[in-house]
Write a protein that holds these residues in place. Structure first.
Motif, mmCIF file in Angstrom:
data_model
loop_
_atom_site.group_PDB
_atom_site.id
_atom_site.type_symbol
_atom_site.label_atom_id
_atom_site.label_comp_id
_atom_site.label_asym_id
_atom_site.label_seq_id
_atom_site.Cartn_x
_atom_site.Cartn_y
_atom_site.Cartn_z
ATOM 1 N N GLN A 190 16.916 2.653 -13.202
ATOM 2 C CA GLN A 190 17.657 2.964 -11.987
ATOM 3 C C GLN A 190 18.419 4.280 -12.150
ATOM 4 N N GLY A 191 18.349 5.128 -11.123
ATOM 5 C CA GLY A 191 19.078 6.384 -11.130
ATOM 6 C C GLY A 191 18.345 7.548 -11.758
ATOM 7 N N GLN A 192 17.206 7.308 -12.423
ATOM 8 C CA GLN A 192 16.497 8.425 -13.038
ATOM 9 C C GLN A 192 16.111 9.441 -11.964
ATOM 10 N N PRO A 193 16.413 10.718 -12.171
ATOM 11 C CA PRO A 193 16.107 11.720 -11.139
ATOM 12 C C PRO A 193 14.611 11.826 -10.863
ATOM 13 N N LYS A 194 14.296 12.287 -9.671
ATOM 14 C CA LYS A 194 12.919 12.614 -9.323
ATOM 15 C C LYS A 194 12.621 14.048 -9.754
ATOM 16 N N ALA A 195 11.343 14.351 -9.853
ATOM 17 C CA ALA A 195 10.942 15.719 -10.164
ATOM 18 C C ALA A 195 11.349 16.636 -9.017
ATOM 19 N N ALA A 196 11.837 17.817 -9.347
ATOM 20 C CA ALA A 196 12.239 18.794 -8.329
ATOM 21 C C ALA A 196 11.059 19.644 -7.880
ATOM 22 N N LEU A 197 10.147 19.918 -8.796
ATOM 23 C CA LEU A 197 8.957 20.714 -8.509
ATOM 24 C C LEU A 197 7.730 19.859 -8.767
ATOM 25 N N GLY A 198 6.720 19.957 -7.923
ATOM 26 C CA GLY A 198 5.485 19.209 -8.141
ATOM 27 C C GLY A 198 5.593 17.765 -7.698
ATOM 28 N N SER A 199 4.486 17.023 -7.870
ATOM 29 C CA SER A 199 4.416 15.686 -7.280
ATOM 30 C C SER A 199 3.440 14.798 -8.031
ATOM 31 N N TYR A 200 3.853 13.548 -8.244
ATOM 32 C CA TYR A 200 2.936 12.529 -8.771
ATOM 33 C C TYR A 200 1.914 12.157 -7.703
ATOM 34 N N GLU A 201 2.413 11.905 -6.514
ATOM 35 C CA GLU A 201 1.552 11.425 -5.428
ATOM 36 C C GLU A 201 0.438 12.411 -5.112
ATOM 37 N N ALA A 202 0.774 13.696 -5.024
ATOM 38 C CA ALA A 202 -0.227 14.696 -4.670
ATOM 39 C C ALA A 202 -1.367 14.734 -5.685
ATOM 40 N N LEU A 203 -1.040 14.569 -6.968
ATOM 41 C CA LEU A 203 -2.054 14.664 -8.028
ATOM 42 C C LEU A 203 -2.720 13.339 -8.350
ATOM 43 N N GLY A 204 -2.221 12.240 -7.767
ATOM 44 C CA GLY A 204 -2.802 10.937 -8.064
ATOM 45 C C GLY A 204 -2.305 10.337 -9.355
ATOM 46 N N LEU A 205 -1.139 10.773 -9.838
ATOM 47 C CA LEU A 205 -0.522 10.209 -11.042
ATOM 48 C C LEU A 205 0.398 9.061 -10.643
ATOM 49 N N ARG A 206 0.482 8.051 -11.479
ATOM 50 C CA ARG A 206 1.381 6.940 -11.185
ATOM 51 C C ARG A 206 2.828 7.330 -11.503
ATOM 52 N N GLU A 207 3.738 6.995 -10.591
ATOM 53 C CA GLU A 207 5.156 7.252 -10.828
ATOM 54 C C GLU A 207 5.964 5.969 -10.841
ATOM 55 N N ASP A 208 5.289 4.809 -10.814
ATOM 56 C CA ASP A 208 5.992 3.525 -10.770
ATOM 57 C C ASP A 208 6.044 2.844 -12.125
ATOM 58 N N VAL A 209 5.699 3.584 -13.186
ATOM 59 C CA VAL A 209 5.761 3.052 -14.547
ATOM 60 C C VAL A 209 6.474 4.075 -15.430
ATOM 61 N N CYS A 210 6.987 3.597 -16.568
ATOM 62 C CA CYS A 210 7.624 4.512 -17.521
ATOM 63 C C CYS A 210 7.208 4.144 -18.936
ATOM 64 N N PHE A 211 7.404 5.075 -19.844
ATOM 65 C CA PHE A 211 6.955 4.941 -21.225
ATOM 66 C C PHE A 211 8.136 5.140 -22.174
ATOM 67 N N ASP A 212 8.267 4.230 -23.148
ATOM 68 C CA ASP A 212 9.239 4.450 -24.216
ATOM 69 C C ASP A 212 8.490 4.951 -25.438
ATOM 70 N N ARG A 213 9.201 5.305 -26.487
ATOM 71 C CA ARG A 213 8.572 5.926 -27.643
ATOM 72 C C ARG A 213 7.624 4.984 -28.376
ATOM 73 N N PHE A 214 7.921 3.686 -28.381
ATOM 74 C CA PHE A 214 7.072 2.758 -29.139
ATOM 75 C C PHE A 214 5.795 2.403 -28.387
ATOM 76 N N GLY A 215 5.896 2.226 -27.075
ATOM 77 C CA GLY A 215 4.686 1.978 -26.304
ATOM 78 C C GLY A 215 3.761 3.176 -26.305
ATOM 79 N N ARG A 216 4.356 4.377 -26.371
ATOM 80 C CA ARG A 216 3.564 5.616 -26.344
ATOM 81 C C ARG A 216 2.945 5.921 -27.702
#
Length: 726
Positions: A190-216
């Motif tokens: 909650q509260g994590q800023p959105k990207a100011a430049l560029g877009s997940y949606e436009a490129l077809g990238l998912r923006e509804d998930v996040c990655f921590d160091r161990f999962g990555r």
């Protein structure tokens, strides 16, 4: 990271007014008495009534109940609030010092919410701009990650009816260790800023998930000991719940893994899926049966003396696994190793090659390396390259600084099996799946129309200001009409231009006269995909804009386009054009300018992919537009360009640019290391401010745990573990 000797603020060239002591200490006694009396009164007033200089609270409750000793966390909070007050206008400082730092990046896993409930700290959603910063609820229990697979469903009936089935690939020769998965969390802190430049949606990238160091990175050796085949990294960081990523596979022992052999086995098992690079054979393959696909090379640029670290191992293992093994051989990863010793016989003596590899590259990557030197390039591209308009670096035309494209051109000519080549730098990181990044960028590029292509690519896409990609496209069309310039379509004509031997027929049938021009080039693979705008270098103030060699100097410089940072995808046919321009016409330009300019000159398809880029401060949307699209005709090129040497300070707080300081700070916080936050008087500087993050903070029950970031590119990453700085 900037060097400590580098000034964080632009140096002012305005002369400071002289302080004339004579004006205060004149001959008139009355004047001196009056002036000094006023000065003393002012100084006493400042001292007595400035709250920053008083050490005791003036709050009435403190006077009644006594002053309590402040807790350390209260002192930190108070310090944050003081630092976050907007700076006063400083005519000598950059405008962005007035904008508050954003804190939502550092909300962790215990603040995770479903994407439908997510409210970003930035940009503000309220029209009035008074929406308070989201205060995330801290959950007592960590969420659980799940396997993340952005690849096609290779086992589905639908895929296997259309394409040749994919055979699973393994790390070992006995096929007992399958290529591992990475893990992600559903939701965003909650509260994590959105990207100011560029877009997940436009490129077809998912923006509804996040990655921590161990999962990555856990699947590749992060979080467990060297004795178990890991890297030993992150054992000194917060690790709650990290064991989930090893439940299915166990902790993989990477001792003895040969990535070149694993990559080759994977390709051989799936060879029937791909085109070959032989035009006659590929035409036959395309005429019937299941669809074949092209192969793509990822070419990572390294050099003799490159400092390999545990984190660089993790990054490159992730690239090979996710791009090659998990895709059934669709991608291959290579290292293009620059040998600085021009006397080393790297093309003649295998023993010399092996000695260089043993000294400079971990054994697991030896088979992926192709060696090159500047002496080799002089043999491959001999002859007189003629005069140069400008050479501000004073470098040699065959040198890597001015002509990094030469060894890539040579590599492409030696590898006809690949349709496209990603030129990649070793100090870049991607927090998500590499397959998702490169696959979506390629698909997005193919969907783009050639109509208005160069104009769209010359401008940063700011979703908070421009709206949807469709709105952005309409805006660019309007601005192009307002400029009075004709949109670029096909090869450009200029004085002194020399054609290619086989002509320049690069426009597809969809661009034929009488066709719907909005569909011109749609479905055609892009010849060039860049990760920063393709700006007009003329009068841009970019320091290397005039580094143009081999063209007739009786004419003006040829038209040029450039994309800062050499990371880009180049097609085989673009590299063939560049190769011919180099060997036959002896033309060249600075490394970041040559590929885009060749695409411009010869009518190839070139696009800037607006990937998500983050800002560390609360920039107003209009100020982003002014700073990043402040060039000619509201673009990033020409006079007012953000790539002008005097304007590049605007990139300091972005997540993607060669001089960024925010990229490294955010990345190391994500890795679990405490960092100096770069905040303080005058905006602070890299390596200064207050130390925040790290194990102690992430383990504190009052905090939200380790960071979880959406997929994003960060550059430059010059170091990762703070121990590397000691």
């Amino acid at each position: 990271m900037a060097r400590k000797s580098e000034s964080y603020l632009p140096i002012s060239t305005k002369p400071k007014p002289k302080f004339r002591v004579k004006a205060l200490l004149g001959h008139c006694l009355y004047r001196r008495v009056v002036i000094w009396t006023v000065v003393i009164i002012v100084l006493l007033s400042v001292t007595l009534f400035n709250p920053r200089l008083t050490t005791r609270s003036r709050d009435v409750f403190d006077l009644v109940h006594g002053i309590e000793e402040k807790k350390p966390e209260e002192e930190v909070k108070e310090k944050e609030e003081e630092e976050e007050k907007p700076e006063e206008d400083d005519a000598n400082g950059p405008h962005w010092l007035r904008y508050k730092h954003l804190d939502g990046y550092y909300n962790g896993l215990k603040a995770l919410v479903p994407f439908s409930e997510y409210k970003p700290e930035y940009p503000k959603t309220s029209r009035a701009g008074s929406t308070p910063k989201p205060s995330p609820d801290i959950h007592s229990k960590l969420p659980r990650p799940s396997v993340y697979r952005p690849h096609p469903d290779y086992d589905s009936d639908e895929y296997q009816k259309t394409y040749v089935p994919v055979k699973r690939c393994y790390l070992d020769e006995d096929n007992t260790i399958p290529a591992p998965d990475l893990y992600a969390y559903n939701g965003v802190p909650q509260g994590q800023p959105k990207a100011a430049l560029g877009s997940y949606e436009a490129l077809g990238l998912r923006e509804d998930v996040c990655f921590d160091r161990f999962g990555r990175y856990g699947p590749y050796g992060l979080g467990y000991e060297l004795e178990l085949g890991g890297t030993g990294e992150a054992l000194d960081t917060e690790r709650e719940g990290s064991e989930v990523v090893w439940e299915k596979t166990g902790k993989i022992n990477y001792e003895g893994v040969d990535w070149a052999a694993a990559q080759e086995r994977c390709y051989k098992a799936n060879e029937a899926r791909f085109f070959t690079g032989n035009e006659t054979r590929d035409f036959e393959l395309s005429q019937g049966g299941r669809k074949k696909i092209d192969r793509i090379a990822i070419v990572i640029r390294i050099y003799v003396g490159f400092q390999w670290t545990s984190h660089s191992l993790l990054n490159f293992r992730a690239m090979i696994n996710e791009l090659s093994l998990r895709s059934g051989g669709e991608y291959d990863v290579h290292f293009l190793l620059h040998v600085r010793d021009n006397n080393a016989p790297i093309w003649a003596d295998p023993a010399t090659v092996q000695n260089i590899l043993d000294t400079n590259v971990p054994p697991e990557f030896h088979g992926l390396c192709t060696l090159w030197s500047e002496a080799q390039m002089k043999l491959y591209y001999p002859g007189n390259f003629g005069e140069t308009f400008e050479n501000p670096s004073n470098g040699d035309i065959h040198g890597v600084y001015r002509s990094a494209h030469m060894p890539l051109q040579h590599f492409a000519m030696m590898h006809p099996e690949y349709a496209h080549f990603w030129n990649w730098e070793m100090d870049m990181r991607w927090t998500g799946s590499y397959y998702e990044l490169f696959d979506r960028l390629g698909k997005w590029g193919a969907k783009q129309s050639r109509q208005g292509m160069w104009e769209r690519s010359s401008k940063y896409y700011i979703p908070g200001l421009h709206g949807s990609w469709e709105n952005f496209t309409e805006l660019v069309e309007h601005e192009t009409r307002e400029s009075g310039k004709r949109p670029i379509l096909g090869p450009v004509v200029f004085s002194g231009k020399v054609g290619l031997e086989d002509g320049e027929v690069f426009l597809p049938p969809s661009c034929a006269s009488g066709s719907d021009m909005s569909q011109c080039g749609v479905g055609e693979d892009a010849d060039l995909i860049t990760l920063n705008p393709l700006f007009d270098a003329d009068e841009s103030g970019w320091v290397f804009a005039g580094d143009v060699t081999g063209y007739d100097k009786q004419y003006e410089k040829p038209p040029r386009r450039c994309a800062i940072v050499t990371a880009s995808r180049l097609s085989r046919r673009l590299l063939r054009v560049m190769h011919e321009e180099t060997w036959r016409l002896h033309h060249s330009m600075f490394s970041e300018m040559f590929p885009p300019s060749m695409a411009l000159h010869h009518g190839l398809k070139a696009v800037y992919a607006p990937h998500p880029v983050y800002l560390d401060r609360d920039w107003p949307q209009q100020e982003i537009e002014k700073a990043f699209n402040g060039g000619r005709d509201h673009t990033s090129g020409g006079h007012g360009s953000p790539f002008d040497l005097t304007n590049e300070h605007n990139h300091k707080g972005t997540s993607w640019y060669y001089n960024s300081e925010f990229a490294g700070l955010l990345w190391r916080r994500w890795l679990g290391y405490a960092q100096m936050d770069g905040r303080g008087k005058n905006g602070g500087r890299a390596g200064e401010g207050t130390k925040r993050g790290g194990k102690k903070e992430e383990e504190n029950p009052r905090n939200s745990g380790r960071l979880c970031l959406r997929s994003m590119l960060v550059h430059p990453i010059k170091w990762e573990n703070p121990a590397e700085q000691e």
